[in-house]
Design a protein around this motif. Structure first.
Motif, PDB file in Angstrom:
ATOM      1  N   HIS A  29       0.875  -1.247  -0.174  1.00  0.00           N
ATOM      2  CA  HIS A  29      -0.031  -0.027  -0.119  1.00  0.00           C
ATOM      3  C   HIS A  29       0.840   1.288  -0.017  1.00  0.00           C
ATOM      4  O   HIS A  29       1.689   1.400   0.956  1.00  0.00           O
ATOM      5  CB  HIS A  29      -0.821   0.022   1.255  1.00  0.00           C
ATOM      6  CG  HIS A  29      -1.925  -1.161   1.026  1.00  0.00           C
ATOM      7  ND1 HIS A  29      -3.048  -1.151   0.788  1.00  0.00           N
ATOM      8  CD2 HIS A  29      -1.711  -2.487   1.471  1.00  0.00           C
ATOM      9  CE1 HIS A  29      -3.758  -1.980   0.510  1.00  0.00           C
ATOM     10  NE2 HIS A  29      -3.027  -2.991   1.281  1.00  0.00           N
ATOM     11  N   ARG A  33       1.328   7.363   5.185  1.00  0.00           N
ATOM     12  CA  ARG A  33       0.969   6.976   6.551  1.00  0.00           C
ATOM     13  C   ARG A  33       2.370   7.172   7.562  1.00  0.00           C
ATOM     14  O   ARG A  33       2.063   7.731   8.660  1.00  0.00           O
ATOM     15  CB  ARG A  33       0.514   5.561   6.766  1.00  0.00           C
ATOM     16  CG  ARG A  33      -0.922   5.276   6.332  1.00  0.00           C
ATOM     17  CD  ARG A  33      -1.550   4.091   6.543  1.00  0.00           C
ATOM     18  NE  ARG A  33      -1.839   3.854   7.862  1.00  0.00           N
ATOM     19  CZ  ARG A  33      -1.875   2.542   8.153  1.00  0.00           C
ATOM     20  NH1 ARG A  33      -1.644   1.670   7.666  1.00  0.00           N
ATOM     21  NH2 ARG A  33      -2.386   2.478   9.649  1.00  0.00           N
ATOM     22  N   SER A  37       2.363   9.590  10.519  1.00  0.00           N
ATOM     23  CA  SER A  37       2.649   8.966  11.890  1.00  0.00           C
ATOM     24  C   SER A  37       3.641   9.995  12.608  1.00  0.00           C
ATOM     25  O   SER A  37       3.757  10.191  13.919  1.00  0.00           O
ATOM     26  CB  SER A  37       2.784   7.558  11.912  1.00  0.00           C
ATOM     27  OG  SER A  37       3.399   7.038  13.207  1.00  0.00           O
ATOM     28  N   THR A 123      12.310   1.184  20.367  1.00  0.00           N
ATOM     29  CA  THR A 123      11.413   1.405  19.312  1.00  0.00           C
ATOM     30  C   THR A 123      11.895   1.115  17.790  1.00  0.00           C
ATOM     31  O   THR A 123      11.126   0.545  16.701  1.00  0.00           O
ATOM     32  CB  THR A 123      10.281   2.406  19.086  1.00  0.00           C
ATOM     33  OG1 THR A 123      11.042   3.551  19.232  1.00  0.00           O
ATOM     34  CG2 THR A 123       9.282   2.114  20.200  1.00  0.00           C
TER      35      THR A 123
ATOM     36  N   PHE B 106       7.924   0.522  23.423  1.00  0.00           N
ATOM     37  CA  PHE B 106       6.960   1.236  22.636  1.00  0.00           C
ATOM     38  C   PHE B 106       6.886   2.907  23.201  1.00  0.00           C
ATOM     39  O   PHE B 106       7.775   2.990  24.112  1.00  0.00           O
ATOM     40  CB  PHE B 106       5.185   0.978  23.047  1.00  0.00           C
ATOM     41  CG  PHE B 106       5.256  -0.319  22.486  1.00  0.00           C
ATOM     42  CD1 PHE B 106       4.690  -0.644  21.425  1.00  0.00           C
ATOM     43  CD2 PHE B 106       5.104  -1.696  23.322  1.00  0.00           C
ATOM     44  CE1 PHE B 106       4.317  -1.690  20.803  1.00  0.00           C
ATOM     45  CE2 PHE B 106       5.096  -2.853  22.638  1.00  0.00           C
ATOM     46  CZ  PHE B 106       4.193  -2.664  21.488  1.00  0.00           C
ATOM     47  N   LEU B 110       2.189   7.510  24.481  1.00  0.00           N
ATOM     48  CA  LEU B 110       1.099   6.929  23.526  1.00  0.00           C
ATOM     49  C   LEU B 110       0.405   5.913  24.109  1.00  0.00           C
ATOM     50  O   LEU B 110       0.915   5.169  24.843  1.00  0.00           O
ATOM     51  CB  LEU B 110       1.584   6.505  22.169  1.00  0.00           C
ATOM     52  CG  LEU B 110       2.281   7.662  21.179  1.00  0.00           C
ATOM     53  CD1 LEU B 110       2.586   6.977  19.990  1.00  0.00           C
ATOM     54  CD2 LEU B 110       1.427   8.905  21.179  1.00  0.00           C
ATOM     55  N   SER B 117      -1.079   1.113  16.474  1.00  0.00           N
ATOM     56  CA  SER B 117      -1.497   2.064  15.110  1.00  0.00           C
ATOM     57  C   SER B 117      -0.197   2.375  14.493  1.00  0.00           C
ATOM     58  O   SER B 117      -0.035   2.302  13.118  1.00  0.00           O
ATOM     59  CB  SER B 117      -2.643   2.947  15.168  1.00  0.00           C
ATOM     60  OG  SER B 117      -3.743   2.449  15.961  1.00  0.00           O
ATOM     61  N   ARG B 118       0.551   3.178  15.200  1.00  0.00           N
ATOM     62  CA  ARG B 118       1.848   3.651  14.815  1.00  0.00           C
ATOM     63  C   ARG B 118       2.906   2.472  14.095  1.00  0.00           C
ATOM     64  O   ARG B 118       3.134   2.556  13.082  1.00  0.00           O
ATOM     65  CB  ARG B 118       2.726   4.163  15.967  1.00  0.00           C
ATOM     66  CG  ARG B 118       3.971   4.147  15.609  1.00  0.00           C
ATOM     67  CD  ARG B 118       4.552   5.275  15.185  1.00  0.00           C
ATOM     68  NE  ARG B 118       6.161   5.327  15.237  1.00  0.00           N
ATOM     69  CZ  ARG B 118       6.728   6.006  14.372  1.00  0.00           C
ATOM     70  NH1 ARG B 118       6.200   6.949  13.647  1.00  0.00           N
ATOM     71  NH2 ARG B 118       8.134   6.191  14.552  1.00  0.00           N
ATOM     72  N   LEU B 119       2.859   1.280  14.848  1.00  0.00           N
ATOM     73  CA  LEU B 119       3.300   0.095  14.169  1.00  0.00           C
ATOM     74  C   LEU B 119       2.883  -0.296  12.679  1.00  0.00           C
ATOM     75  O   LEU B 119       3.553  -0.536  11.794  1.00  0.00           O
ATOM     76  CB  LEU B 119       3.318  -1.026  14.925  1.00  0.00           C
ATOM     77  CG  LEU B 119       4.515  -1.169  15.914  1.00  0.00           C
ATOM     78  CD1 LEU B 119       4.549  -2.602  16.823  1.00  0.00           C
ATOM     79  CD2 LEU B 119       5.979  -1.293  15.115  1.00  0.00           C
ATOM     80  N   ASP B 120       1.263  -0.177  12.839  1.00  0.00           N
ATOM     81  CA  ASP B 120       0.799  -0.506  11.654  1.00  0.00           C
ATOM     82  C   ASP B 120       0.799   0.434  10.438  1.00  0.00           C
ATOM     83  O   ASP B 120       1.119  -0.038   9.525  1.00  0.00           O
ATOM     84  CB  ASP B 120      -0.815  -0.622  12.016  1.00  0.00           C
ATOM     85  CG  ASP B 120      -1.307  -1.514  10.905  1.00  0.00           C
ATOM     86  OD1 ASP B 120      -1.142  -2.875  10.719  1.00  0.00           O
ATOM     87  OD2 ASP B 120      -2.328  -0.916   9.988  1.00  0.00           O
ATOM     88  N   SER B 121       0.957   1.688  10.749  1.00  0.00           N
ATOM     89  CA  SER B 121       1.168   2.838   9.717  1.00  0.00           C
ATOM     90  C   SER B 121       2.488   2.786   9.031  1.00  0.00           C
ATOM     91  O   SER B 121       2.591   3.506   7.870  1.00  0.00           O
ATOM     92  CB  SER B 121       0.770   4.169  10.449  1.00  0.00           C
ATOM     93  OG  SER B 121       2.129   4.294  11.283  1.00  0.00           O
ATOM     94  N   VAL B 122       3.439   2.163   9.698  1.00  0.00           N
ATOM     95  CA  VAL B 122       4.773   2.036   9.085  1.00  0.00           C
ATOM     96  C   VAL B 122       5.016   0.756   8.136  1.00  0.00           C
ATOM     97  O   VAL B 122       5.748   0.778   7.378  1.00  0.00           O
ATOM     98  CB  VAL B 122       6.080   1.988   9.922  1.00  0.00           C
ATOM     99  CG1 VAL B 122       6.108   3.369  10.822  1.00  0.00           C
ATOM    100  CG2 VAL B 122       6.178   1.007  10.654  1.00  0.00           C
ATOM    101  N   ALA B 126       0.298  -3.153   5.250  1.00  0.00           N
ATOM    102  CA  ALA B 126      -0.859  -3.171   6.000  1.00  0.00           C
ATOM    103  C   ALA B 126      -1.767  -2.402   5.148  1.00  0.00           C
ATOM    104  O   ALA B 126      -1.646  -1.093   4.866  1.00  0.00           O
ATOM    105  CB  ALA B 126      -0.721  -2.666   7.416  1.00  0.00           C
ATOM    106  N   ASP B 127      -3.220  -2.777   5.374  1.00  0.00           N
ATOM    107  CA  ASP B 127      -4.395  -1.923   4.619  1.00  0.00           C
ATOM    108  C   ASP B 127      -4.864  -0.829   5.888  1.00  0.00           C
ATOM    109  O   ASP B 127      -5.150  -1.428   6.747  1.00  0.00           O
ATOM    110  CB  ASP B 127      -5.458  -2.924   4.139  1.00  0.00           C
ATOM    111  CG  ASP B 127      -6.511  -2.128   3.464  1.00  0.00           C
ATOM    112  OD1 ASP B 127      -6.596  -0.901   3.618  1.00  0.00           O
ATOM    113  OD2 ASP B 127      -7.544  -3.129   3.043  1.00  0.00           O
ATOM    114  N   PRO B 128      -4.652   0.250   5.366  1.00  0.00           N
ATOM    115  CA  PRO B 128      -5.244   1.123   6.718  1.00  0.00           C
ATOM    116  C   PRO B 128      -6.614   1.074   6.837  1.00  0.00           C
ATOM    117  O   PRO B 128      -7.029   1.473   7.950  1.00  0.00           O
ATOM    118  CB  PRO B 128      -4.755   2.759   5.766  1.00  0.00           C
ATOM    119  CG  PRO B 128      -4.558   2.358   4.243  1.00  0.00           C
ATOM    120  CD  PRO B 128      -4.220   0.921   4.273  1.00  0.00           C
ATOM    121  N   THR B 131      -6.935  -1.074   9.777  1.00  0.00           N
ATOM    122  CA  THR B 131      -6.007  -1.074  11.085  1.00  0.00           C
ATOM    123  C   THR B 131      -6.863  -1.080  12.506  1.00  0.00           C
ATOM    124  O   THR B 131      -6.430  -1.878  13.088  1.00  0.00           O
ATOM    125  CB  THR B 131      -5.399   0.441  10.826  1.00  0.00           C
ATOM    126  OG1 THR B 131      -4.632   0.429   9.807  1.00  0.00           O
ATOM    127  CG2 THR B 131      -4.240   0.598  12.030  1.00  0.00           C
TER     128      THR B 131
END
Lengths: 298, 327
Positions: A29, A33, A37, A123, B106, B110, B117-122, B126-128, B131
């Motif tokens: 994708h 994002r 972020s 992280t 982490f 936050l 969500s942060r991990l997923d956004s990078v 991943a399909d936003p 999420t």
């Protein structure tokens, strides 16, 4: 930042052929994002919001101080003396005062945090195993630093302009060279000066990004960036080192005043932009050279 | 070392082809200045296995895991994940690998939800649009949904560990690499993690789980590998590895001398006698014969037990030392 994302996307698209079982691969994708972020992390953090408050305090203090004091004419063409004639000069005066320490410190705090901060809390290893490619990580991190640099400079300028216009009004602006320009032109000139400085700070941010890849202590990185900044100013003030001056990262920063002449004196501004671009490129590449093969043990 | 080689050999020679390994390392070595942290490691994790990667603190487990995931570069050797060479294919393979490395990490200010969500956004795979759903499902699976909006800094060590595990569950994975997943968890949390690992394995996910607590992992693993000072001492299916140790039969009786005589007659070796019991090494003798023989000879039996060596005993027999930190 989408540019780097697109590049990476294309690169991994090319990799498809080498994977024997592409069915296993989830779809890519393309989006901004990661950058969004990053910006949410930067601007959502209370420490940074407090910093923005301090940056904004300076133009407000200038505007009020000038308002309540008796004018002292005849001190030459500095921005302070002109404030009473046009409130926009508060923005320029504030930039002048914050250019040596406050704005570089703000950029240093963000840049120092960029890689070292993630390493410090651990992280970074989780970003890299998501995976985020190291080149992409540095590209997005730097884009966020550059956007912050520009935003912080704009913020100082905006608060200065609003406070100045509220207390002193606008109207025609008398330039450093004595010419008068209309309000629209004046706003444009202040905007150009702000963007110029924003780009200068963004190039300092590249130095910061590099320093941030060297350590796991974000505070240490921030201090180093401020030290580099102050050292540059000190070297710039030693006449015996004049051969060095034009190569210093901060040397051309004050040339933003040239954008308020008529006609605009482009030569120093151009040198300033080239110097900024040079520092940004060299130090981003240095950060990449350092980080792309580094063992991440944090 | 001999046992290690034979175990590997058995796995490779069996019906498992090389491409069927979720993790395969070949002579993987990491040297930090003077110290060799990992020495010529040939780790073989078959697909579908729950592989217990065991060893005391400082034995090179985490260094190995960091190399597997491409965080640090091997000094020499190579490795594949899911059949593809790493780190060359990291971009394509790592999305299929969920990992927990050296404890949770982490952003402290936050919330748990924002961190995931942060991990997923990078993650560019991943399909936003999904999420939110995936984050909540992962939090739910580790029992953190009720605390999802608490800041990470307010989390206890156990909750942090769970959150890190939730982070590995954001996307469908073929391989989970869990470094000490039960660190900081209470006994109940440990049980839950074990159960979670079991249920993930049932879904077909290969799990590589490292631990310095042998007993914790023993129950859930199909395969184990034992590390000691950077060297893989042994690995293979758990039954096979444990078969290396000796199984002993222990008879509880008020006539231990007579019991010992019967045991010797049956062919048990290393027969030992103490007040109240007799014991011997079983070898090839079927355990069920023993009680019958004892009763037949009129020896009263008040208790009978087959003692397999614990992994801890096994470790001691492999290294000649305890399961302690090795410098």
């Amino acid at each position: 930042m989408s540019a780097a994302d697109v590049t990476n996307g294309m690169a991994s698209g090319l990799n498809d052929g080498s994977i024997t079982n592409p069915v296993d691969r989830p779809r890519l994708h393309l989006s901004s994002r990661f950058l969004r972020s990053e910006l949410a992390l930067i601007f959502g953090r209370r420490r940074n919001q407090a910093g923005m408050g301090i940056l904004a305090a300076v133009p407000v203090i200038i505007a009020i101080a000038v308002k309540v004091s008796t004018p002292r004419p005849g001190r030459g063409p500095d921005f302070f003396a002109s404030i009473t004639s046009n409130g926009l000069f508060v923005a320029l005066a504030a930039l002048t005062l914050e250019l040596a320490l406050f704005l570089p410190l703000a950029v240093g705090a963000i840049a120092g945090d960029s890689v070292a901060g993630e390493a410090n809390i651990g992280t970074l290893r989780y970003l890299l195993t998501v995976p985020v490619g190291r080149t992409r990580l540095l590209a997005v991190k730097y884009a966020a630093i550059a956007i912050f640099s520009m935003a912080a400079t704009m913020w100082v300028s905006l608060v200065g302009a609003v406070a100045g216009l509220a207390l002193f009004g606008g109207g025609e602006m008398t330039l450093v060279s004595g010419t008068q320009i209309g309000m629209g032109q004046a706003v444009l000139r202040v905007l150009m000066a702000t963007i110029y400085l924003g780009l200068c700070f963004a190039s300092l941010g590249a130095i910061g990004l590099f320093v941030s890849t060297l350590t796991e202590q974000p505070i240490g990185a921030t201090i180093s960036i401020v030290v580099i900044n102050v050292m540059s100013f000190i070297l710039d003030s030693i006449p015996q080192l004049s051969w060095l001056h034009e190569w210093l990262p901060t040397h051309w920063w004050m040339s933003f005043g040239d954008l308020l002449r008529d006609p605009i004196a482009w030569s120093d501004v151009t040198r300033g932009l080239l110097t900024a671009a040079g520092y940004a490129l060299v130090f981003w590449l240095a950060a990449w050279a350092r980080f792309s093969s580094k063992d991440v043990t944090s | 070392m001999a046992t290690g080689e034979s175990a590997v050999g058995d796995v490779v020679d069996g019906d498992v082809a090389v491409g069927d390994f979720a993790v395969a390392t070949h002579g993987l070595t990491k040297r930090f200045k003077q110290q060799v942290a990992v020495n010529a490691l040939d780790l073989m994790v078959p697909r579908g296995a729950v592989y217990g990667f065991l060893g005391p603190n400082g034995s090179g487990k985490t260094t190995t895991i960091r190399m597997l995931l491409g965080l640090i570069r091997a000094t020499s050797g190579r490795h594949e994940l899911l059949g593809h060479a790493m780190p060359d294919h990291a971009r394509d393979i790592l999305p299929l690998v969920g990992s927990l490395v050296e404890g949770p990490a982490f952003h402290p200010y936050l919330s748990a939800r924002a961190n995931l969500s942060r991990l997923d956004s990078v993650d560019r795979h991943a399909d936003p649009r999904t999420t939110k759903v995936r984050v909540d499902r992962a939090l739910d699976r580790v029992g953190l949904l009720a605390a999802a909006d608490k800041r990470y800094r307010a989390y206890s060590q156990g909750m942090r560990q769970r959150l890190a595990i939730a982070g590995t569950l954001l996307a469908p994975r073929e391989l989970l690499v869990l470094d000490e997943p039960t660190n900081g968890l209470d006994p109940q949390g440990t049980r839950e993690v074990r159960h979670l690992i079991g249920s993930l394995a049932d879904d077909g996910t290969t799990v590589l789980v490292s631990s310095h607590l042998l007993s914790e992992v023993e129950q859930v693993c199909t395969h184990i590998g034992v590390m000691h000072v950077g060297v893989l001492l042994t690995q293979g299916p758990i039954a096979q590895v444990r078969a290396v140790g000796e199984t002993r039969a222990r008879v509880q009786t008020d006539r231990p001398q007579d019991a010992a005589r019967v045991l010797r007659q049956l062919g048990l070796t290393d027969v030992a006698i103490e007040s109240g019991w007799a014991a011997g090494t079983l070898g090839e003798i079927a355990a069920e014969k023993i009680v019958a023989a004892l009763v037949h000879d009129g020896v009263p039996v008040t208790g009978f037990a087959i003692e397999r060596p614990s992994l801890e005993d096994l470790f001691v027999s492999l290294t000649g030392e305890g399961f302690n930190v090795s410098g």
